[in-house]
Motif scaffolding. Structure first.
Motif, PDB file in Angstrom:
ATOM      1  N   VAL A 214       1.096  -1.354  -0.533  1.00 36.36           N
ATOM      2  CA  VAL A 214       0.253  -0.130  -0.054  1.00 36.36           C
ATOM      3  C   VAL A 214       0.785   1.385  -0.208  1.00 36.36           C
ATOM      4  N   LEU A 215       0.428   2.073  -0.755  1.00 36.16           N
ATOM      5  CA  LEU A 215       1.293   3.850  -1.080  1.00 36.16           C
ATOM      6  C   LEU A 215       0.691   4.299   0.153  1.00 36.16           C
ATOM      7  N   GLU A 216       1.923   5.153   0.943  1.00 36.38           N
ATOM      8  CA  GLU A 216       0.762   5.708   1.548  1.00 36.38           C
ATOM      9  C   GLU A 216       1.708   7.282   1.816  1.00 36.38           C
ATOM     10  N   GLY A 217       1.218   8.489   1.843  1.00 36.70           N
ATOM     11  CA  GLY A 217       1.178   9.583   2.079  1.00 36.70           C
ATOM     12  C   GLY A 217       0.993  10.923   2.341  1.00 36.70           C
ATOM     13  N   THR A 218       0.805  11.750   2.091  1.00 33.02           N
ATOM     14  CA  THR A 218       0.205  13.068   2.163  1.00 33.02           C
ATOM     15  C   THR A 218       0.252  13.991   1.197  1.00 33.02           C
ATOM     16  N   LEU A 219      -1.196  14.544   0.333  1.00 30.66           N
ATOM     17  CA  LEU A 219      -1.197  15.463  -0.759  1.00 30.66           C
ATOM     18  C   LEU A 219      -1.825  17.114  -0.342  1.00 30.66           C
ATOM     19  N   TYR A 220      -0.568  17.949  -0.617  1.00 26.41           N
ATOM     20  CA  TYR A 220      -1.046  19.001  -1.071  1.00 26.41           C
ATOM     21  C   TYR A 220      -1.569  19.706  -1.622  1.00 26.41           C
ATOM     22  N   TYR A 221      -2.744  20.380  -1.735  1.00 19.85           N
ATOM     23  CA  TYR A 221      -3.483  20.604  -3.143  1.00 19.85           C
ATOM     24  C   TYR A 221      -3.987  22.444  -2.730  1.00 19.85           C
ATOM     25  N   PRO A 222      -3.165  23.256  -3.054  1.00 20.85           N
ATOM     26  CA  PRO A 222      -3.295  25.202  -2.774  1.00 20.85           C
ATOM     27  C   PRO A 222      -4.772  25.217  -3.463  1.00 20.85           C
ATOM     28  N   GLN A 223      -5.323  24.443  -3.964  1.00 21.95           N
ATOM     29  CA  GLN A 223      -6.837  24.989  -4.641  1.00 21.95           C
ATOM     30  C   GLN A 223      -7.933  24.466  -3.470  1.00 21.95           C
ATOM     31  N   THR A 224      -9.056  25.762  -3.232  1.00 21.51           N
ATOM     32  CA  THR A 224      -9.943  24.834  -2.117  1.00 21.51           C
ATOM     33  C   THR A 224     -10.852  24.262  -2.594  1.00 21.51           C
ATOM     34  N   SER A 225     -11.182  23.571  -3.987  1.00 18.67           N
ATOM     35  CA  SER A 225     -12.036  22.270  -3.847  1.00 18.67           C
ATOM     36  C   SER A 225     -11.390  21.069  -5.010  1.00 18.67           C
ATOM     37  N   ALA A 226     -11.092  20.366  -4.766  1.00 18.19           N
ATOM     38  CA  ALA A 226     -11.260  19.721  -6.018  1.00 18.19           C
ATOM     39  C   ALA A 226     -10.848  17.774  -6.111  1.00 18.19           C
ATOM     40  N   SER A 227     -10.850  17.113  -7.358  1.00 20.07           N
ATOM     41  CA  SER A 227     -10.781  15.549  -7.103  1.00 20.07           C
ATOM     42  C   SER A 227     -10.481  14.838  -7.746  1.00 20.07           C
ATOM     43  N   PHE A 228      -9.304  13.997  -7.628  1.00 20.98           N
ATOM     44  CA  PHE A 228      -8.513  13.618  -8.649  1.00 20.98           C
ATOM     45  C   PHE A 228      -8.413  12.073  -8.290  1.00 20.98           C
ATOM     46  N   THR A 229      -8.407  10.950  -9.707  1.00 20.50           N
ATOM     47  CA  THR A 229      -8.208  10.216  -9.711  1.00 20.50           C
ATOM     48  C   THR A 229      -6.786   9.368 -10.008  1.00 20.50           C
ATOM     49  N   PHE A 230      -6.158   8.271  -9.305  1.00 20.03           N
ATOM     50  CA  PHE A 230      -4.622   8.551  -9.835  1.00 20.03           C
ATOM     51  C   PHE A 230      -4.244   7.169 -10.231  1.00 20.03           C
ATOM     52  N   PHE A 231      -2.888   6.983 -11.044  1.00 16.61           N
ATOM     53  CA  PHE A 231      -2.777   5.691 -11.816  1.00 16.61           C
ATOM     54  C   PHE A 231      -1.623   4.976 -11.495  1.00 16.61           C
TER      55      PHE A 231
END
Length: 158
Positions: free
Chosen positions: A56-73
């Motif tokens: 399992v890959l774990e970590g922390t994400l930072y994104y400066p925008q206030t609202s967003a959704s992401f899909t990871f590959f």
């Protein structure tokens, strides 16, 4: 001393003790990326000395925008031939690319990330792992997603 390390590694494998593989921090910039595409970065890490059974890959994400959704590959081979500024911009529907997770931001605060997929394991085992992200909703013309403290937590087959 080298033998002692090998013995410890073998004992860990016999007991399914967890092994961690840290991946260097990286950023992904979404400037100019079309909504159907994913931006891939090659994960930089030290290949483990033994083949791993799962992770399992774990970590922390930072994104400066206030609202967003992401899909990871993830991919264990070069994701596509379209490379610019050290990143690959690809259609994530190729057969060698696997979806590994999603994340949503309701504010600009850090979010935990947890990814899992078969290609994560094969990528770590081969020393070749590309992590991709597609912005599903939010501001697509700007923004940088920051991947921090990424660690693959794995177990060795007994």
């Amino acid at each position: 001393m080298k033998r002692f390390g090998l013995v410890l590694l073998l004992l860990a494998g016999c007991s399914n003790a967890p092994i961690t593989v840290p991946i260097q921090d990286f950023d992904t910039d979404f400037a100019g990326v079309q909504s159907s595409q994913a931006v891939f970065a090659k994960g930089e890490f030290r290949k483990p000395p033994v083949n791993l059974s799962s992770l399992v890959l774990e970590g922390t994400l930072y994104y400066p925008q206030t609202s967003a959704s992401f899909t990871f590959f993830v991919s264990d081979t070069e994701p596509c031939g379209n490379r610019a500024n050290g990143f690959y911009i690809c259609n994530p529907n190729a057969s060698h690319i696997e979806q590994a997770g999603t994340a949503s931001f309701q504010s600009g605060s850090p979010q935990p990330l947890r990814l899992s997929a078969n290609r994560l394991t094969s990528g770590i085992n081969s020393g070749n792992l590309w992590i991709g992200v597609r912005l599903d909703s939010g501001i697509a013309t700007a923004g940088t997603l920051q991947f921090r403290n990424m660690v693959a937590r794995v177990a060795v087959l007994p």
